[in-house]
Design a protein around this motif. Structure first.
Motif, PDB file in Angstrom:
ATOM      1  N   ARG A 114       0.811  -1.255  -0.077  1.00  0.00           N
ATOM      2  CA  ARG A 114       0.351   0.293   0.418  1.00  0.00           C
ATOM      3  C   ARG A 114       0.789   1.458   0.003  1.00  0.00           C
ATOM      4  O   ARG A 114       1.990   0.976   0.335  1.00  0.00           O
ATOM      5  N   ILE A 170       0.414   7.397   1.693  1.00  0.00           N
ATOM      6  CA  ILE A 170      -0.703   7.231   3.069  1.00  0.00           C
ATOM      7  C   ILE A 170       0.216   6.877   5.122  1.00  0.00           C
ATOM      8  O   ILE A 170      -0.509   7.287   5.708  1.00  0.00           O
ATOM      9  N   ARG A 228      -0.127   9.225   8.615  1.00  0.00           N
ATOM     10  CA  ARG A 228      -0.828   8.634   9.446  1.00  0.00           C
ATOM     11  C   ARG A 228      -0.278   9.115  10.564  1.00  0.00           C
ATOM     12  O   ARG A 228      -0.560   9.765  11.594  1.00  0.00           O
ATOM     13  N   ILE A 276      -5.609  12.319   4.547  1.00  0.00           N
ATOM     14  CA  ILE A 276      -5.397  11.532   6.247  1.00  0.00           C
ATOM     15  C   ILE A 276      -7.422  12.061   6.004  1.00  0.00           C
ATOM     16  O   ILE A 276      -8.454  11.365   5.950  1.00  0.00           O
ATOM     17  N   GLU A 317      -8.753  13.286   4.215  1.00  0.00           N
ATOM     18  CA  GLU A 317      -9.133  12.631   1.992  1.00  0.00           C
ATOM     19  C   GLU A 317      -9.675  10.798   2.586  1.00  0.00           C
ATOM     20  O   GLU A 317     -10.195  10.265   1.846  1.00  0.00           O
ATOM     21  N   GLN A 318      -9.114  10.605   3.855  1.00  0.00           N
ATOM     22  CA  GLN A 318      -9.660   8.537   3.838  1.00  0.00           C
ATOM     23  C   GLN A 318     -10.900   8.582   3.534  1.00  0.00           C
ATOM     24  O   GLN A 318     -11.330   9.510   4.830  1.00  0.00           O
TER      25      GLN A 318
END
Length: 159
Positions: free
Chosen positions: A67, A71, A75, A132, A134-135
């Motif tokens: 992944r 991101i 995080r 974050i 946007e998650q």
């Protein structure tokens, strides 16, 4: 006296460091000049000296698989972005490489053999917050202020 640190200005710059090196950590403090004068952090509750500096690992866990590194890093930065507000003027994040020497009272890594690498610019934290937010799942920083415990356990207002 430490050599002046460079500053990382984008989330992609931090993610690139994580892709290329292991044992990287973020520390939120006044900086390595101050931190490395002493030998450890202290438990804020009891004052007990800890065997290393309290930091947060940026190493990618195997379960993250292939992944986005961006991101992952966002995080990790977002989780503690509240610290400058609670620890006072001058507290900011910096990147370091080190060796874990134990775990702190919040199960955070304690790091020694510290090699300061770079400051993390405030713009990187803003960028991480944007990534974050946007998650799809709800998430918030690991802020403890305002989470007072009632006698007998439980958080006020918790059900």
């Amino acid at each position: 006296m430490l050599t002046a640190l460079t500053t990382l200005h984008t989330l992609d710059e931090v993610a690139d460091k994580v892709r290329r090196r292991s044992r990287l950590y973020i520390r939120w403090s006044l900086g390595p000049e101050t931190d490395l004068r002493g030998t450890s952090s202290r438990d804020e509750l009891t004052g007990v000296p800890l065997p290393g500096l309290s930091a947060n690992s940026l190493d990618i866990e195997p379960w993250w698989q292939d992944r986005s590194v961006r991101i992952w890093v966002a995080r990790r930065l977002y989780d503690y972005c509240h610290l400058p507000r609670h620890r006072g003027n001058g507290v900011r994040p910096w990147l370091l490489r080190g060796q874990e020497s134990g775990r702190g009272p919040d199960n955070e890594p304690l790091v020694d053999h510290v090699e300061p690498l770079a400051w993390i610019a405030a713009a990187v934290i803003d960028e991480a917050v944007g990534v974050i937010e946007e998650q799809p799942g709800p998430w918030g920083p690991m802020e403890r202020m305002g989470q007072a415990r009632r006698p007998g356990g439980g958080t006020p207002g918790a059900r």
